[in-house]
Design an enzyme around this catalytic site. Sequence first.
Site, PDB file in Angstrom:
ATOM      1  N   PHE A  99      83.045  25.259  10.176  1.00 41.97           N
ATOM      2  CA  PHE A  99      82.283  25.985  11.201  1.00 41.97           C
ATOM      3  C   PHE A  99      81.291  25.090  11.938  1.00 41.97           C
ATOM      4  CE2 PHE A  99      83.346  28.831   7.648  1.00 41.97           C
ATOM      5  CZ  PHE A  99      84.186  29.710   8.307  1.00 41.97           C
ATOM      6  N   PHE A 149      72.992  33.000  21.309  1.00 45.18           N
ATOM      7  CA  PHE A 149      74.275  33.177  22.003  1.00 45.18           C
ATOM      8  C   PHE A 149      74.237  34.302  23.027  1.00 45.18           C
ATOM      9  CE2 PHE A 149      77.679  30.230  20.753  1.00 45.18           C
ATOM     10  CZ  PHE A 149      76.879  29.370  20.033  1.00 45.18           C
ATOM     11  N   CYS A 201      86.817  24.219  21.441  1.00 48.52           N
ATOM     12  CA  CYS A 201      87.059  25.251  20.424  1.00 48.52           C
ATOM     13  C   CYS A 201      87.115  26.665  20.992  1.00 48.52           C
ATOM     14  CB  CYS A 201      85.990  25.170  19.344  1.00 48.52           C
ATOM     15  SG  CYS A 201      85.964  23.555  18.555  1.00 48.52           S
ATOM     16  N   LYS A 246      90.042  27.648  23.633  1.00 49.37           N
ATOM     17  CA  LYS A 246      91.426  27.608  23.129  1.00 49.37           C
ATOM     18  C   LYS A 246      91.586  28.522  21.909  1.00 49.37           C
ATOM     19  CE  LYS A 246      91.232  24.359  19.489  1.00 49.37           C
ATOM     20  NZ  LYS A 246      91.564  24.615  18.110  1.00 49.37           N
TER      21      LYS A 246
END
Length: 436
Positions: free
Chosen positions: A147, A251, A262, A265
């Site tokens: 991650f 975010f 990342c 896709k």
Amino acid sequence: MRLSVIGCGYLGAVHAAAMASIGHEVVGIDLDPRKIDALSRGEAPFFEPGLPEILTEGVESGRLSFTTDIAAAEGAAVHFVGVGTPQQQDGHAADMSHVNAAFESLLPHVRPGDIVAGKSTVPVGTAAVLAPLVEAVGATLAWNPEFLREGWAVQDTIDPDRLVAGVPATADGERAAAVLREVYHPAVAKGTPFMITDYATAELVKVAANAFLATKISFINAMAEIAEVTGADVTQLADAIGHDVRIGRRFLGAGIGFGGGCLPKDIRAFAARAEELGRGESVNFLREVDAINLRRRDRAVQLVIDALGGRVFGKKVAVLGAAFKPFSDDVRDSPALDVAVRLNGLGANVVVTDPQAIDNARRLHPQLTYEPSRDESIRDADAVVMVTEWDEYRRDLTPEHASSLTAGRVVVDGRNGFDAAAWRAAGWSYFGMGRP
Ligand code: UGA
């Protein structure tokens, strides 16, 4: 422990160096001799804070080595496979050729009792197909997703917020999980959650996490689109909803959207895989997430056109940033570079600057003009367009200083990183994303 790491790209190189830094004896293996030469000298083939230090330390200590010879994997107790799964040339699904080739070349060197730990981001169901091949040589397959974030990769690898291992529900699977606990001993010792799951769950955890993050970004960018037609300010909206701990502020940065190797896709590959599984409708929203994300690039270009009075042809536009995000030199699917390319295509005299990504950007888009100096890039510019929120721009570039260099007083803030009031007070026309 002795470990091998197959694939020395972003994931593999960092993993190999990080595992050596916590005391393991590690060999990193890759087909690319140039990458291997650089790594063997302790040089990182890409910009990643903290990586050169642990590479040098590992190589000098003798615990870390790199080679193109796959036979060097022999003798390792755990073989990590961290090769890339890029988007297919002619579709949205993941290109699995590197994973398949890595397993094929590795397996003749795997001994009975070894663990093969897949780290690549793969379509759910991959491990179930690979497991019998690994078992045929007497070893056990675990799926151990990664991650790490670029820019924080070393810290994320050594001190992750969680560890996940997908293993078979057998005694061998239990042993594989125990061995992985030993591999990650410092994190395990400090109480980092270590989740043991089946293969499918482990594979899905990875893509679900990235899908969630992408959705969160596109959610706030969708709100930015609504803010744009109502006069609301999406940054205040994000602050206000972000105070709700169930939502959280991270975010929720509205702007030109996500890029990189990342998120884009991975959501496409996830949607493609769900389709294959007959569950396309379950993640149809990811197509919308993708579409919202790509629209923000159009919006940024339109803002520049509008800000310059309807035409960018012949205008000097300084584009601050080429990397897909700060603390990275990665320009894969970079929204920043995309905006620069489009403005250039419209006839603007675009000058791109970036503290780290110019070489990579130039390789991909040699038609653009690059200028390493921030101040030279904005000299005589008609508009300043900030698209990657490096500290050099967001924090350090004051409107007063910019005014002493530019020709025009137009700033387009593709990351909502500047203090709009300060720029306006200094006489600039400020244009943010989803802000009045
Ligand atoms: C992402 C995930 O965050 C990692 O957890 C994951 O391991 C990694 O992908 C991977 O699959 O390997 P990364 O690609 O390094 O990490 O980048 P992020 O920090 O997630 O940023 C992605 C993009 O979203 C950047 O272009 C960034 O500018 C953008 N972003 C991020 C926003 O537009 N708004 C935000 O609020 C946050």
